[in-house]
Design a protein around this motif. Sequence first.
Motif, short mmCIF file in Angstrom:
data_model
loop_
_atom_site.label_atom_id
_atom_site.label_comp_id
_atom_site.label_asym_id
_atom_site.label_seq_id
_atom_site.Cartn_x
_atom_site.Cartn_y
_atom_site.Cartn_z
N ASP B 19 60.94 21.06 98.11
CA ASP B 19 59.91 20.03 98.27
C ASP B 19 59.75 19.22 96.99
N LEU B 20 59.64 19.95 95.88
CA LEU B 20 59.49 19.28 94.58
C LEU B 20 60.64 18.33 94.31
N SER B 21 61.84 18.86 94.42
CA SER B 21 63.02 18.07 94.04
C SER B 21 63.25 16.94 95.03
N ALA B 22 62.94 17.16 96.30
CA ALA B 22 63.15 16.10 97.29
C ALA B 22 62.23 14.93 96.99
N GLY B 27 62.01 9.75 95.06
CA GLY B 27 61.31 8.69 94.36
C GLY B 27 62.25 7.86 93.49
N LYS B 28 63.14 8.53 92.78
CA LYS B 28 64.11 7.84 91.93
C LYS B 28 65.02 6.93 92.74
N LEU B 29 65.24 7.32 93.98
CA LEU B 29 66.17 6.55 94.82
C LEU B 29 65.44 5.49 95.65
N GLY B 30 64.13 5.38 95.43
CA GLY B 30 63.39 4.36 96.16
C GLY B 30 62.94 4.80 97.54
N GLY B 127 76.87 5.35 98.51
CA GLY B 127 77.35 5.82 97.21
C GLY B 127 76.96 4.87 96.09
N GLU B 128 77.03 3.56 96.36
CA GLU B 128 76.76 2.60 95.28
C GLU B 128 75.31 2.65 94.84
N HIS B 129 74.44 2.75 95.83
CA HIS B 129 73.00 2.80 95.54
C HIS B 129 72.68 3.99 94.65
N ILE B 130 73.27 5.13 95.00
CA ILE B 130 73.00 6.34 94.22
C ILE B 130 73.68 6.25 92.86
N ALA B 131 74.95 5.85 92.86
CA ALA B 131 75.72 5.81 91.61
C ALA B 131 75.02 4.94 90.57
N ALA B 132 74.41 3.86 91.02
CA ALA B 132 73.76 2.94 90.09
C ALA B 132 72.60 3.61 89.37
N ARG B 133 72.09 4.72 89.94
CA ARG B 133 70.93 5.37 89.36
C ARG B 133 71.27 6.69 88.65
N PHE B 251 71.67 26.06 94.70
CA PHE B 251 70.74 24.95 94.45
C PHE B 251 70.50 24.16 95.73
N TYR B 252 69.38 23.46 95.72
CA TYR B 252 69.22 22.42 96.74
C TYR B 252 69.96 21.19 96.26
N PHE B 253 70.53 20.45 97.18
CA PHE B 253 71.29 19.26 96.74
C PHE B 253 70.37 18.27 96.03
N THR B 254 69.09 18.30 96.41
CA THR B 254 68.14 17.39 95.76
C THR B 254 67.89 17.77 94.31
N GLN B 255 68.06 19.07 94.02
CA GLN B 255 67.86 19.50 92.63
C GLN B 255 68.98 18.98 91.74
N LEU B 256 70.23 19.20 92.17
CA LEU B 256 71.35 18.74 91.33
C LEU B 256 71.38 17.23 91.28
N LEU B 257 71.06 16.59 92.40
CA LEU B 257 71.00 15.14 92.41
C LEU B 257 69.93 14.67 91.42
N GLY B 258 68.80 15.41 91.42
CA GLY B 258 67.71 15.08 90.50
C GLY B 258 68.16 15.15 89.05
N VAL B 259 68.93 16.18 88.72
CA VAL B 259 69.46 16.30 87.36
C VAL B 259 70.29 15.07 87.03
N ALA B 260 71.17 14.70 87.93
CA ALA B 260 72.05 13.55 87.71
C ALA B 260 71.22 12.27 87.56
N LEU B 261 70.09 12.22 88.25
CA LEU B 261 69.25 11.02 88.19
C LEU B 261 68.36 11.02 86.94
N GLY B 262 68.54 12.07 86.13
CA GLY B 262 67.83 12.11 84.86
C GLY B 262 66.50 12.83 84.89
N LEU B 263 66.21 13.55 85.96
CA LEU B 263 64.94 14.28 86.02
C LEU B 263 65.04 15.56 85.21
N GLU B 264 63.90 15.98 84.74
CA GLU B 264 63.88 17.16 83.88
C GLU B 264 64.05 18.42 84.72
N PRO B 265 64.99 19.30 84.33
CA PRO B 265 65.31 20.47 85.15
C PRO B 265 64.10 21.32 85.52
#
Lengths: 657, 285, 192
Positions: B19-22, B27-30, B127-133, B251-265
């Motif tokens: 829930d947290l990571s999603a 939010g980072k992805l709009g 992919g482009e939308h995510i990659a840009a972030r 991991f949840y995919f949202t967690q690893l995605l969150g890391v890539a998006l620059g969120l604090e682990p």
Amino acid sequence: MRIGVFICWCGSNIGGVVDVPRVVEAVSALPGVACCSDYKYMCSEPGQEKIRRAIAEHRLDRVVVASCSPRLHENTFRQVLAASGLNPYLLEMANIREHCAWVHQQEPAKATAKAIDLVRRAVAKAGKLEPLHSAAIPVTRRALVVGGGVAGMQAALDIAEAGYQVVLVEKEPSIGGKMAMLDKTFPTLDCAACIITPRMAAVARHPAIKLLTHAEVTAINGYVGNFKITVRQKARSVDYDKCTGCGICQEKCPCTVNSEYDQGLGTRKAIYVSFPQAVPNKPVIDRAHCRRFTRGKCGVCQQVCPSGAVDYAQEDVLFEEEVGAVVLATGYDLFDWTRAYGEYGYGRYPNVITGLQFERMNNANGPTGGKIRRPSDGGVPENVVFIQCVGSRDEAKGKEYCSRVCCLYTAKQARQVLEKIPGAKVHVFYIDVRCAGKAYEEFYQDAVARGACYIRGRVSKIYPTGDKLMVRGADTLLGRPVEIEAGLVVLATAMVPGAGGAELARLAGVSTGKDGFFQEIHPKLRPVESSTAGIFLAGSCQGPRDIPDTVAHAGAAAVKVCALFARGEIITEPVVARINERLCTGCLACRLVCPYRAVEPKSIPARGGAPERTVAVVNSGLCQGCGACSATCRSGAIDLAGFSNEQLLAEISALCH
Amino acid sequence: MQLAYYPGCSWETSGREYDLSARLAGGKLGLEFIEIKDWNCCGSSAGHSTSRLLATALAARNLALAEKMGLDLTAPCASCYQRLALARHDLLADGQLRKQVNRITGHTFHGNMRVRSILEVVASLGGEHIAARVVKPLRNLKVAAYYGCLLVRPRAVQVDDPENPQMMEKIMAVAGAEVLAWSHKTECCGTSLAMNNDQLALPLVAGILEAASLSGADCIVCACPLCHFNLDYRQKKVNRVLGTGYQLPVFYFTQLLGVALGLEPGRLGLFDHFVNTKPVLQLVS
Amino acid sequence: MNLSAPSNRECLIALVNNESGQQVEKCYQCGKCTAGCPVSYAFDLMPNQVIRLIQLGMKEQVLSCRSIWLCASCAVCTARCPRNIDLAAVMDSLRGMARREGVAATGRGHNVFLFNKNFLQSIKKYGRLFELATMLSFNLKSGRPFREADAGLAMLQRGKLKFSVTRTRGQAEVARIFERVAAVESGAGKCN
């Protein structure tokens, strides 16, 4: 008007539902009915005799037969009229079987009432019938055969041997078809090549056969006895008059491509002869891959050709052939399991192959020289699993039907593994082993006796574990899931109609069944005739069948062609559209709706020196009597003979009575 | 993009990190998630195992609430997604059923909304939308994407191919991770049995862990709190009972995605799992 | 077994088909369901045998088997069935029928029955699942109070355990859903 009505019981088919004596009683009272009687099987000889006698006795001039669909026996009863000296078109039928007894089995009283209505309709129409007369049209005694596999070759040779000319068109560079790819054939284990390659040579050599390979039919016009065919000879980029078939070009060609003939297990060059025994044994250039055509560079083959035969500028050539009959023998393809069966890996695991790939591997001519090997690493698979019904009997992922040949070829391949790999283990997953054929059950039992372990159940999943494949199936006889570690898995994939079949069906105007196979006109009595007169079907383009059945089917198609040619002329069906030129306004709406391209415009001089005007004219050779034009004509200028507006109105008013 | 958000009953407990990571990664992805007020449990397997009508009605109430918001519904939990999507499918396919269920729930559901898995929502951004972030690509990380059952079966509600789905792979690849082809991505982990007969689920969990290890994965990514709990928490038990030694973070995919998006682990709950995640997370940083 | 003995074959098939929306008579017993079932190792009857018993009208055997309770609802059988039969839905229907006909689940099957009952009671009561209370109550009723106690402890340490549940305002509505469904189903068909 003296109308005779004859009601058939069709055994219990009609008589078990419809109260036939009651129908006889009701019909006898109709105006114009001179006699009415019934019989158990009106189509049988005693039944026909009954009609003949009644015609003479009651001096009948119209006949109504109430029985099955006219598709089945209208012709039979027309012959009865003809034999009695009546015009055969003075017959009207009432279908009280398919349209009545069969569909109202639960309601006999209503069925009887409906049967009476249907017969009353027929009697009303019979009163308006007029004699119709057929015409004779000469037949071009030359046949086109489309497809050069075992079916097409058989048909071509049979027709040619009967003394008629044949044009054989094959889309691939060589004839031979799928059979030329096989190793041995069940149940005799004779080698496919030993059977097919001499036939291929015989086709090429036969003076009456004009062989066109690397060619396709692009148009079929005309009608039975008088077809005009357009053929496209695809550019081979090699002048066959000059080419000696020496093979230097293929040797030197720098571009390697996956071989279709070897089913992707081997390679060929961009300029290639499909296989060493190909007929004709001369190369073509595969322009989709050749560097000359894809990149504009190269030219090696032209440089090395000693006879100057390579011609990059060659173009496709269109030309016409006139024939009297067409045999479609376009065969089958294998169901593409890689798009449907994710549980078997969608084709991602190299050691999961099809039965046809196994044939290539097992063939001395093939990519491994006849050795059974794992495609991944060339190793010897000690555990081979065969899976039957991949795409067959699977309405969810494939086809609902049984492909008929897989049980036997799987048994054959299982035997071959046991023979070629000493100590090998062979497991065959099956749902049912269907061995309906001469010596087939014995052949299957022999495979079992030689050590093939048959497991009754489907496989749910195949996945790699290390360099092995884990096959997870079930043994439903044991009531347990089972797992087998396999080195090679062979899938018996379903047979589907050959590529291009749908387009050819459109060109030829023949109908196809729900699975895309060409539809025969009657499953039992007319198994080689298509829905279009003069176009015949041979082999697995009509439905899955093995080689013996294919050859028999092709022979039957050839006989039908020969019978047409031997007659020399065709008697046209007089039930065709007739245009009253005086009423025709020349709008040509009829031409738009005609599915048989039978309507053409024509100029006629107008009366009183006015300028010419256009009217529609029907080519009675092409017209199939569907009536679409008649229903479309706004000025009422078109009548379908045997279904005139007046006759139809009489029927309708009888039904509304 | 606004979506009606259905957190599911595990959102504050076993599935908290999802829930947290999603919410954070979304939010980072709009993606703007608006929680459905007053949502109720979808019934999960207990519901449909007991009564199809009950399962449909429990889900239908939530569908009707989301419909009133005028939004499509998204659920992070694969089980909630499947129940809600199947109910929607059945209700749309059968008008009689819809009338009956509307009477039962007291809410009228018209069928004017969609149910979307959060995995599919993210994948559909492209992919482009995510990659840009992506600011911190997950270099050096080999992941085995695990889908389980509920996202890909049955056919009426599958979000991707049931035998070889690729959605998570595409997202993880854009996030910079190396995605592996492996054999057990849609095998069942047995979670519905694990709650009541945990020993029956152990061989299923073990099979998935074995296949993931064989593929060379550093970790498993998933999109379901039930699968996650089963693969993560029960890993120790598998090791104890079956004598194995798996140490595969899940991991949840949202967690690893969150890391890539620059969120604090820490905010993504990356250190709240049962199997130690630190060695693997070090690979990334 | 004597297949000519009186049975309610047609009734059972019709009931299962009606409840599940499937056509079980289409099954040709290929066994692909059994081959792919991840829990078949714990079943007393294989999935294809469950269908076979319905096809033969053997109601008592099919409703009293353990397999219908141990089915994990993973739907691999459904996804791969060549006859398009949703076997997972059939299993759901069989559990419902067993419950309504009062056929008791035994052994591990009983655990599933108990768990589901507890789970739904929690929803009926709170509108949402109260994980902790549900697990504790299940443990007590299944006679193993300390089952997965380590999980509870570990979750507690990670702050993943809650001692209360957020009650929904619509809780009364949810309870009504239960009552209305029960009322509808009290009239559901049975076969003798």
